[in-house]
Motif scaffolding. Structure first.
Motif, PDB file in Angstrom:
ATOM      1  N   HIS A   1       0.832  -1.209   0.000  1.00 50.82           N
ATOM      2  CA  HIS A   1       0.000   0.000   0.000  1.00 50.82           C
ATOM      3  C   HIS A   1       0.866   1.258   0.000  1.00 50.82           C
ATOM      4  CE1 HIS A   1      -3.052  -2.934   1.346  1.00 50.82           C
ATOM      5  NE2 HIS A   1      -3.973  -2.047   1.010  1.00 50.82           N
ATOM      6  N   VAL A   2       1.878   1.275   0.864  1.00 57.65           N
ATOM      7  CA  VAL A   2       2.739   2.453   0.979  1.00 57.65           C
ATOM      8  C   VAL A   2       3.534   2.671  -0.304  1.00 57.65           C
ATOM      9  CG1 VAL A   2       4.723   3.417   2.234  1.00 57.65           C
ATOM     10  CG2 VAL A   2       2.854   2.335   3.494  1.00 57.65           C
ATOM     11  N   MET A   3       3.944   1.602  -0.947  1.00 50.03           N
ATOM     12  CA  MET A   3       4.637   1.741  -2.230  1.00 50.03           C
ATOM     13  C   MET A   3       3.730   2.395  -3.271  1.00 50.03           C
ATOM     14  SD  MET A   3       6.637  -1.923  -2.408  1.00 50.03           S
ATOM     15  CE  MET A   3       7.465  -1.622  -3.984  1.00 50.03           C
ATOM     16  N   MET A   4       2.453   2.073  -3.224  1.00 54.24           N
ATOM     17  CA  MET A   4       1.505   2.638  -4.180  1.00 54.24           C
ATOM     18  C   MET A   4       1.128   4.074  -3.836  1.00 54.24           C
ATOM     19  SD  MET A   4      -1.057  -0.621  -4.836  1.00 54.24           S
ATOM     20  CE  MET A   4      -1.858   0.093  -6.269  1.00 54.24           C
ATOM     21  N   GLU A   5       0.897   4.318  -2.550  1.00 52.48           N
ATOM     22  CA  GLU A   5       0.483   5.647  -2.077  1.00 52.48           C
ATOM     23  C   GLU A   5       1.248   5.938  -0.788  1.00 52.48           C
ATOM     24  OE1 GLU A   5      -1.382   7.802  -3.540  1.00 52.48           O
ATOM     25  OE2 GLU A   5      -2.269   6.569  -5.143  1.00 52.48           O
ATOM     26  N   PRO A   6       2.389   6.623  -0.869  1.00 48.56           N
ATOM     27  CA  PRO A   6       3.281   6.766   0.288  1.00 48.56           C
ATOM     28  C   PRO A   6       2.646   7.357   1.542  1.00 48.56           C
ATOM     29  CG  PRO A   6       4.439   7.357  -1.713  1.00 48.56           C
ATOM     30  CD  PRO A   6       3.004   7.142  -2.104  1.00 48.56           C
ATOM     31  N   ARG A   7       1.603   8.127   1.424  1.00 48.44           N
ATOM     32  CA  ARG A   7       0.994   8.766   2.606  1.00 48.44           C
ATOM     33  C   ARG A   7      -0.311   8.088   3.029  1.00 48.44           C
ATOM     34  NH1 ARG A   7       1.314  15.160   2.790  1.00 48.44           N
ATOM     35  NH2 ARG A   7       0.959  14.541   4.960  1.00 48.44           N
ATOM     36  N   CYS A   8      -0.543   6.892   2.553  1.00 52.76           N
ATOM     37  CA  CYS A   8      -1.845   6.255   2.790  1.00 52.76           C
ATOM     38  C   CYS A   8      -2.077   5.854   4.242  1.00 52.76           C
ATOM     39  CB  CYS A   8      -2.026   5.042   1.874  1.00 52.76           C
ATOM     40  SG  CYS A   8      -0.939   3.647   2.248  1.00 52.76           S
ATOM     41  N   LEU A   9      -1.041   5.810   5.065  1.00 53.68           N
ATOM     42  CA  LEU A   9      -1.208   5.454   6.482  1.00 53.68           C
ATOM     43  C   LEU A   9      -1.302   6.681   7.389  1.00 53.68           C
ATOM     44  CD1 LEU A   9       1.283   2.443   6.844  1.00 53.68           C
ATOM     45  CD2 LEU A   9      -1.115   2.428   6.128  1.00 53.68           C
ATOM     46  N   ASP A  10      -1.214   7.868   6.823  1.00 59.33           N
ATOM     47  CA  ASP A  10      -1.186   9.080   7.652  1.00 59.33           C
ATOM     48  C   ASP A  10      -2.456   9.253   8.480  1.00 59.33           C
ATOM     49  OD1 ASP A  10       1.275   9.554   6.603  1.00 59.33           O
ATOM     50  OD2 ASP A  10       0.717  11.372   5.487  1.00 59.33           O
ATOM     51  N   ALA A  11      -3.581   8.796   7.956  1.00 54.46           N
ATOM     52  CA  ALA A  11      -4.861   8.956   8.674  1.00 54.46           C
ATOM     53  C   ALA A  11      -5.058   7.911   9.762  1.00 54.46           C
ATOM     54  CB  ALA A  11      -6.030   8.911   7.688  1.00 54.46           C
ATOM     55  N   THR A  12      -4.159   6.936   9.830  1.00 53.14           N
ATOM     56  CA  THR A  12      -4.233   5.892  10.858  1.00 53.14           C
ATOM     57  C   THR A  12      -2.866   5.830  11.560  1.00 53.14           C
ATOM     58  OG1 THR A  12      -3.729   4.281   9.097  1.00 53.14           O
ATOM     59  CG2 THR A  12      -6.036   4.498   9.770  1.00 53.14           C
ATOM     60  N   PRO A  13      -2.626   6.732  12.498  1.00 53.30           N
ATOM     61  CA  PRO A  13      -1.285   6.872  13.081  1.00 53.30           C
ATOM     62  C   PRO A  13      -0.788   5.644  13.831  1.00 53.30           C
ATOM     63  CG  PRO A  13      -2.902   8.216  14.265  1.00 53.30           C
ATOM     64  CD  PRO A  13      -3.558   7.750  13.013  1.00 53.30           C
ATOM     65  N   TYR A  14      -1.687   4.881  14.430  1.00 52.29           N
ATOM     66  CA  TYR A  14      -1.239   3.680  15.138  1.00 52.29           C
ATOM     67  C   TYR A  14      -0.812   2.589  14.156  1.00 52.29           C
ATOM     68  CZ  TYR A  14      -2.659   5.645  19.599  1.00 52.29           C
ATOM     69  OH  TYR A  14      -2.760   6.445  20.711  1.00 52.29           O
ATOM     70  N   VAL A  15      -1.504   2.504  13.034  1.00 51.38           N
ATOM     71  CA  VAL A  15      -1.088   1.564  11.998  1.00 51.38           C
ATOM     72  C   VAL A  15       0.263   1.985  11.430  1.00 51.38           C
ATOM     73  CG1 VAL A  15      -1.615   0.600   9.718  1.00 51.38           C
ATOM     74  CG2 VAL A  15      -3.448   0.909  11.397  1.00 51.38           C
ATOM     75  N   LYS A  16       0.447   3.273  11.226  1.00 51.33           N
ATOM     76  CA  LYS A  16       1.715   3.773  10.701  1.00 51.33           C
ATOM     77  C   LYS A  16       2.861   3.473  11.666  1.00 51.33           C
ATOM     78  CE  LYS A  16       3.874   7.907   8.739  1.00 51.33           C
ATOM     79  NZ  LYS A  16       3.661   9.328   8.386  1.00 51.33           N
ATOM     80  N   LYS A  17       2.632   3.695  12.955  1.00 45.46           N
ATOM     81  CA  LYS A  17       3.648   3.403  13.964  1.00 45.46           C
ATOM     82  C   LYS A  17       3.982   1.913  13.985  1.00 45.46           C
ATOM     83  CE  LYS A  17       4.446   3.777  18.972  1.00 45.46           C
ATOM     84  NZ  LYS A  17       3.831   4.177  20.273  1.00 45.46           N
TER      85      LYS A  17
END
Length: 219
Positions: A162-178
């Motif tokens: 997902h991040v390779m496709m859309e690098p900022r796609c986890l920004d709205a879910t900070p715990y998932v990003k962490k």
């Protein structure tokens, strides 16, 4: 005896297995079909029950299906599985969520007839798709509790696509990003992904709209 991971020469469903083996420090080798034609010609004469790839060869043992391979490795090395029934239940549930997330991306985006429209809609809905995982990670470090499990290797590999496709796609879910960042910062995972053993590309096979050299224009 060295374990053998048999799959196409790409990441996709075999990379979580490789990540798991690297983390555990288990020696293995990759083997690949020479072509799709070769695999389909030998598929039902391969000595496998429910023949499919990826599969694992461990001496006389052959295990098919990606999650089955990961569960086998967890039992064999007594690692990355649950100790109690409650822990095992949480791992089972997290595995189900991961499988849904992974196949949703593959089927509804990578192989969508209207790829660009499907991709835009999918990533627009991304926070909702990750809501369950985000809610869990508010309370615990890993997807199935405070102990790393085999599911995290599949979950974070999928998140990486997902991040390779859309690098900022986890920004709205900070715990998932962490969580994603913590996983790839694990010492043996980080070492592997900066080594010559790791192949970042291709991610998918040639028929997919994203993840391989046939479709770089759609990255």
């Amino acid at each position: 005896m060295v374990l053998q991971v048999y799959y196409w020469d790409l990441r996709a469903l075999a990379e979580p297995i490789r990540l798991m083996l690297e983390h555990m420090g288990v020696e293995y080798e990759n083997a690949h079909p020479e072509s799709a034609e070769q695999w389909f010609a030998q598929k039902y004469n391969s000595g496998l029950e429910y023949p499919n790839i990826p599969y694992l060869i461990d001496g006389d043992v052959k295990v098919t299906q990606s999650f089955s391979v990961m569960r086998y490795l967890s039992r064999k090395f007594n690692a990355l599985g649950g100790d109690t029934e409650a822990e095992k239940q949480k791992i089972d549930t997290a595995e189900g969520f991961c499988g849904d997330l992974r196949m949703n991306l593959i089927k509804s985006v990578w192989f969508a007839p209207n790829y660009n429209i499907a991709r835009a809609q999918y990533f627009s809905d991304m926070p909702g798709k990750l809501l369950s995982l985000e809610s869990v990670l508010v309370k615990q470090k890993w997807s199935a509790g405070d102990k790393l499990s085999y599911v995290d290797f599949a979950m974070c590999e999928c998140l990486d696509w997902h991040v390779m496709m859309e690098p900022r796609c986890l920004d709205a879910t900070p715990y998932v990003k962490k969580y994603y960042e913590a996983f790839f910062a694990l010492p043996k995972i980080s070492a592997y992904r900066t080594s010559g053993r790791f192949k970042n590309w291709p991610v998918s096979g040639g028929a997919a709209h994203w993840g391989n050299d046939n479709n770089k224009a759609k990255m």
